[in-house]
Design a protein around this motif. Structure first.
Motif, PDB file in Angstrom:
ATOM      1  N   GLN A   1       0.812  -1.218   0.000  1.00  0.00           N
ATOM      2  CA  GLN A   1       0.000   0.000   0.000  1.00  0.00           C
ATOM      3  C   GLN A   1       0.850   1.276   0.000  1.00  0.00           C
ATOM      4  O   GLN A   1       0.309   2.373  -0.094  1.00  0.00           O
ATOM      5  CB  GLN A   1      -0.918   0.012   1.224  1.00  0.00           C
ATOM      6  CG  GLN A   1      -1.829  -1.194   1.329  1.00  0.00           C
ATOM      7  CD  GLN A   1      -2.761  -1.300   0.131  1.00  0.00           C
ATOM      8  OE1 GLN A   1      -3.321  -0.327  -0.315  1.00  0.00           O
ATOM      9  NE2 GLN A   1      -2.891  -2.512  -0.394  1.00  0.00           N
ATOM     10  N   LYS A   2       2.170   1.120   0.119  1.00  0.00           N
ATOM     11  CA  LYS A   2       3.047   2.287   0.195  1.00  0.00           C
ATOM     12  C   LYS A   2       3.976   2.363  -1.003  1.00  0.00           C
ATOM     13  O   LYS A   2       4.108   1.423  -1.770  1.00  0.00           O
ATOM     14  CB  LYS A   2       3.842   2.256   1.502  1.00  0.00           C
ATOM     15  CG  LYS A   2       2.920   2.350   2.702  1.00  0.00           C
ATOM     16  CD  LYS A   2       3.668   2.621   3.953  1.00  0.00           C
ATOM     17  CE  LYS A   2       2.650   2.785   5.094  1.00  0.00           C
ATOM     18  NZ  LYS A   2       3.274   2.915   6.365  1.00  0.00           N
ATOM     19  N   ARG A   3       4.644   3.478  -1.130  1.00  0.00           N
ATOM     20  CA  ARG A   3       5.521   3.731  -2.272  1.00  0.00           C
ATOM     21  C   ARG A   3       6.829   2.935  -2.157  1.00  0.00           C
ATOM     22  O   ARG A   3       7.239   2.569  -1.058  1.00  0.00           O
ATOM     23  CB  ARG A   3       5.839   5.219  -2.337  1.00  0.00           C
ATOM     24  CG  ARG A   3       4.589   6.053  -2.537  1.00  0.00           C
ATOM     25  CD  ARG A   3       4.848   7.500  -2.335  1.00  0.00           C
ATOM     26  NE  ARG A   3       5.897   7.972  -3.237  1.00  0.00           N
ATOM     27  CZ  ARG A   3       6.060   9.226  -3.580  1.00  0.00           C
ATOM     28  NH1 ARG A   3       5.263  10.136  -3.107  1.00  0.00           N
ATOM     29  NH2 ARG A   3       7.023   9.582  -4.387  1.00  0.00           N
ATOM     30  N   THR A   4       7.456   2.717  -3.280  1.00  0.00           N
ATOM     31  CA  THR A   4       8.738   2.012  -3.311  1.00  0.00           C
ATOM     32  C   THR A   4       9.851   2.923  -3.819  1.00  0.00           C
ATOM     33  O   THR A   4      10.858   2.455  -4.327  1.00  0.00           O
ATOM     34  CB  THR A   4       8.663   0.762  -4.203  1.00  0.00           C
ATOM     35  OG1 THR A   4       8.346   1.166  -5.526  1.00  0.00           O
ATOM     36  CG2 THR A   4       7.648  -0.223  -3.691  1.00  0.00           C
ATOM     37  N   ASP A   5       9.681   4.220  -3.667  1.00  0.00           N
ATOM     38  CA  ASP A   5      10.680   5.168  -4.146  1.00  0.00           C
ATOM     39  C   ASP A   5      12.021   4.947  -3.455  1.00  0.00           C
ATOM     40  O   ASP A   5      12.077   4.733  -2.250  1.00  0.00           O
ATOM     41  CB  ASP A   5      10.241   6.610  -3.882  1.00  0.00           C
ATOM     42  CG  ASP A   5       8.989   6.987  -4.655  1.00  0.00           C
ATOM     43  OD1 ASP A   5       8.535   6.183  -5.486  1.00  0.00           O
ATOM     44  OD2 ASP A   5       8.469   8.082  -4.422  1.00  0.00           O
ATOM     45  N   ALA A   6      13.083   5.034  -4.227  1.00  0.00           N
ATOM     46  CA  ALA A   6      14.430   4.895  -3.688  1.00  0.00           C
ATOM     47  C   ALA A   6      14.925   6.234  -3.163  1.00  0.00           C
ATOM     48  O   ALA A   6      14.788   7.257  -3.829  1.00  0.00           O
ATOM     49  CB  ALA A   6      15.374   4.381  -4.761  1.00  0.00           C
ATOM     50  N   LEU A   7      15.489   6.209  -1.969  1.00  0.00           N
ATOM     51  CA  LEU A   7      16.220   7.366  -1.466  1.00  0.00           C
ATOM     52  C   LEU A   7      17.690   7.228  -1.830  1.00  0.00           C
ATOM     53  O   LEU A   7      18.418   8.212  -1.892  1.00  0.00           O
ATOM     54  CB  LEU A   7      16.069   7.495   0.046  1.00  0.00           C
ATOM     55  CG  LEU A   7      14.660   7.811   0.537  1.00  0.00           C
ATOM     56  CD1 LEU A   7      14.645   7.926   2.053  1.00  0.00           C
ATOM     57  CD2 LEU A   7      14.137   9.088  -0.089  1.00  0.00           C
ATOM     58  N   ALA A   8      18.103   5.974  -2.057  1.00  0.00           N
ATOM     59  CA  ALA A   8      19.477   5.700  -2.475  1.00  0.00           C
ATOM     60  C   ALA A   8      19.544   4.296  -3.061  1.00  0.00           C
ATOM     61  O   ALA A   8      18.634   3.486  -2.875  1.00  0.00           O
ATOM     62  CB  ALA A   8      20.430   5.819  -1.292  1.00  0.00           C
TER      63      ALA A   8
END
Length: 90
Positions: A15-22
């Motif tokens: 249900q949440k995002r999988t955006d990479a911070l690194a």
């Protein structure tokens, strides 16, 4: 390859995002007596949130199936599979 470093392990929740911070290149890992060291390649949002101070700590993710018995009820991780930036590391 590179491992995803997300926010608060959110990529494990559908249900949440999988955006990479690194992204973490495993070939850059260095083992020292006091732990593992690496230099993650920050994304634009990672630069903002990590270098800007919104997130401060790293929480590693280890493969549970590859844990070794270290005796006295302890288990030793042997395989890093990911990491997250967090303010509440375990």
């Amino acid at each position: 390859g590179e491992l995803l470093m997300d926010r608060e392990h959110e990529s494990h929740d559908p249900q949440k995002r999988t955006d990479a911070l690194a992204w973490l290149d495993l070939s850059t890992l260095t083992k020292r007596p006091d732990g593992l060291y690496a230099r993650p390649r920050l994304t634009n949002s990672g630069e903002r949130d990590v270098l800007g101070g919104t997130l401060r700590f790293v929480s590693p993710e280890f493969d549970a199936a590859s844990m070794q018995d270290a005796g006295q009820g302890y288990r030793r991780p042997t395989r890093l599979v990911g990491a997250s930036f967090t303010n509440r590391p375990a």
